[in-house]
Scaffold this motif. Sequence first.
Motif, PDB file in Angstrom:
ATOM      1  N   SER A 121       0.827  -1.215   0.000  1.00 48.32           N
ATOM      2  CA  SER A 121       0.000   0.000   0.000  1.00 48.32           C
ATOM      3  C   SER A 121       0.859   1.261   0.000  1.00 48.32           C
ATOM      4  O   SER A 121       0.517   2.262  -0.652  1.00 48.32           O
ATOM      5  CB  SER A 121      -0.931   0.003   1.213  1.00 48.32           C
ATOM      6  N   LYS A 122       1.983   1.231   0.714  1.00 47.52           N
ATOM      7  CA  LYS A 122       2.884   2.395   0.752  1.00 47.52           C
ATOM      8  C   LYS A 122       3.608   2.568  -0.573  1.00 47.52           C
ATOM      9  O   LYS A 122       3.881   3.694  -1.007  1.00 47.52           O
ATOM     10  CB  LYS A 122       3.896   2.225   1.895  1.00 47.52           C
ATOM     11  N   LYS A 123       3.924   1.463  -1.230  1.00 46.28           N
ATOM     12  CA  LYS A 123       4.560   1.541  -2.542  1.00 46.28           C
ATOM     13  C   LYS A 123       3.609   2.165  -3.557  1.00 46.28           C
ATOM     14  O   LYS A 123       4.011   3.007  -4.369  1.00 46.28           O
ATOM     15  CB  LYS A 123       4.984   0.141  -3.008  1.00 46.28           C
ATOM     16  N   ILE A 124       2.347   1.732  -3.503  1.00 42.79           N
ATOM     17  CA  ILE A 124       1.343   2.279  -4.413  1.00 42.79           C
ATOM     18  C   ILE A 124       1.140   3.769  -4.154  1.00 42.79           C
ATOM     19  O   ILE A 124       1.077   4.577  -5.093  1.00 42.79           O
ATOM     20  CB  ILE A 124       0.006   1.522  -4.264  1.00 42.79           C
ATOM     21  N   LEU A 125       1.055   4.146  -2.888  1.00 43.75           N
ATOM     22  CA  LEU A 125       0.870   5.549  -2.527  1.00 43.75           C
ATOM     23  C   LEU A 125       2.049   6.397  -2.993  1.00 43.75           C
ATOM     24  O   LEU A 125       1.858   7.512  -3.506  1.00 43.75           O
ATOM     25  CB  LEU A 125       0.699   5.672  -1.011  1.00 43.75           C
ATOM     26  N   ALA A 126       3.256   5.876  -2.843  1.00 44.79           N
ATOM     27  CA  ALA A 126       4.436   6.598  -3.305  1.00 44.79           C
ATOM     28  C   ALA A 126       4.422   6.757  -4.827  1.00 44.79           C
ATOM     29  O   ALA A 126       4.761   7.827  -5.361  1.00 44.79           O
ATOM     30  CB  ALA A 126       5.706   5.861  -2.871  1.00 44.79           C
ATOM     31  N   GLY A 127       4.003   5.705  -5.537  1.00 47.12           N
ATOM     32  CA  GLY A 127       3.919   5.771  -6.987  1.00 47.12           C
ATOM     33  C   GLY A 127       2.883   6.777  -7.459  1.00 47.12           C
ATOM     34  O   GLY A 127       3.112   7.526  -8.413  1.00 47.12           O
ATOM     35  N   LEU A 128       1.723   6.806  -6.808  1.00 42.85           N
ATOM     36  CA  LEU A 128       0.681   7.779  -7.142  1.00 42.85           C
ATOM     37  C   LEU A 128       1.181   9.206  -6.928  1.00 42.85           C
ATOM     38  O   LEU A 128       0.957  10.098  -7.753  1.00 42.85           O
ATOM     39  CB  LEU A 128      -0.565   7.536  -6.279  1.00 42.85           C
ATOM     40  N   THR A 129       1.876   9.419  -5.833  1.00 42.01           N
ATOM     41  CA  THR A 129       2.369  10.754  -5.492  1.00 42.01           C
ATOM     42  C   THR A 129       3.406  11.250  -6.483  1.00 42.01           C
ATOM     43  O   THR A 129       3.297  12.363  -7.018  1.00 42.01           O
ATOM     44  CB  THR A 129       2.979  10.749  -4.075  1.00 42.01           C
ATOM     45  N   THR A 130       4.419  10.436  -6.747  1.00 41.39           N
ATOM     46  CA  THR A 130       5.500  10.897  -7.633  1.00 41.39           C
ATOM     47  C   THR A 130       5.024  11.005  -9.082  1.00 41.39           C
ATOM     48  O   THR A 130       5.471  11.887  -9.818  1.00 41.39           O
ATOM     49  CB  THR A 130       6.717   9.965  -7.555  1.00 41.39           C
ATOM     50  N   GLY A 131       4.099  10.133  -9.490  1.00 43.45           N
ATOM     51  CA  GLY A 131       3.554  10.228 -10.846  1.00 43.45           C
ATOM     52  C   GLY A 131       2.785  11.520 -11.043  1.00 43.45           C
ATOM     53  O   GLY A 131       2.923  12.190 -12.076  1.00 43.45           O
ATOM     54  N   ALA A 132       1.963  11.893 -10.060  1.00 43.19           N
ATOM     55  CA  ALA A 132       1.172  13.124 -10.149  1.00 43.19           C
ATOM     56  C   ALA A 132       2.071  14.360 -10.130  1.00 43.19           C
ATOM     57  O   ALA A 132       1.877  15.304 -10.915  1.00 43.19           O
ATOM     58  CB  ALA A 132       0.172  13.182  -8.996  1.00 43.19           C
ATOM     59  N   LEU A 133       3.060  14.377  -9.248  1.00 44.09           N
ATOM     60  CA  LEU A 133       3.966  15.523  -9.161  1.00 44.09           C
ATOM     61  C   LEU A 133       4.776  15.689 -10.444  1.00 44.09           C
ATOM     62  O   LEU A 133       4.922  16.805 -10.963  1.00 44.09           O
ATOM     63  CB  LEU A 133       4.914  15.357  -7.965  1.00 44.09           C
ATOM     64  N   ALA A 134       5.289  14.575 -10.950  1.00 41.22           N
ATOM     65  CA  ALA A 134       6.164  14.639 -12.120  1.00 41.22           C
ATOM     66  C   ALA A 134       5.427  15.107 -13.371  1.00 41.22           C
ATOM     67  O   ALA A 134       5.930  15.944 -14.127  1.00 41.22           O
ATOM     68  CB  ALA A 134       6.814  13.276 -12.358  1.00 41.22           C
TER      69      ALA A 134
END
Length: 305
Positions: A118-131
């Motif tokens: 769940s933390k990996k998915i959350l990190a991926g969502l965050t960095t994808g949106a920011l980038a």
Amino acid sequence: MVNQGNAASDISFAGTFACSAFAACFAEVCTIPLDTAKVRLQLQKTPVAGDVLTVPKYKGLLGTVGTVAREEGLSALWKGIVPGLHRQCLFGGLRIGLYDPVKNFYVGKDHVGDVPLSKKILAGLTTGALAISVANPTDLVKVRLQAEGKLPPGVPRRYSGALNAYSTIVKQEGITALWTGIGPNIGRNAIINAAELASYDQVKQTILKIPGFSDNVFTHVLAGLGAGFFAVCIGSPVDVVKSRMMGDSSYKSTLDCFVKTLKNDGVTAFYKGFVPNFGRLGSWNVIMFLTLEQAKMFAKSLNPS
């Protein structure tokens, strides 16, 4: 993601960003013909001549590649490569470079053991949106260049190249037009980034626990293919809406594009270009992660601890 244990501290953020940008750009150069085919298939609407359906111009991955090469030349398959590289330098560098720091932030500095999925998915969502919030203009220009097919004699192209496209869009449509489709693009890239990075991270972690497997090229290939498959399955509908909005300015909003696509072309339209999209993302992920792993190994060798 590709780091295990305390390996994240072996390379600085600048080094990770550089490795990520290089790997993403190399994968882009290798696979953009498949991406061009994917965009053409996604933008192709159901053709109607009166009440009689006509044969679609583009059919399948190889058919689309062949049609584009035959009608427009082989170089047309690399349309959008310049903004594509601009995009990968920014988007690839940021989304991958920030993944481990953001993941570590979410689990906390005192966390011990494997990071929860769940933390990996959350990190991926965050960095994808920011980038993609930073890189959206490069994505817009890339799609517009790729979408432009063979024109009738005497009809000029909208843009002479990537830099001309940036300036023309700003002059004719305003600077905010460079962020056209930002809504579905954030959704698409956050989702696909989470699917790619979290699945690569998880698949690699799982494989390495199997006796006989080690952190080598074969493991990276398997994890890369898994990342590409999950990304396409989850992100394809959002990807179609994004491509249509960027390639056709007649859509009023993300919802308008979604409704019109569903009404005019049916549910299957959201998976148009699925095979070329998987061919593209599957091969892209394998090439990118293989290159990234090797680049990071090289970077570590330059700064032995």
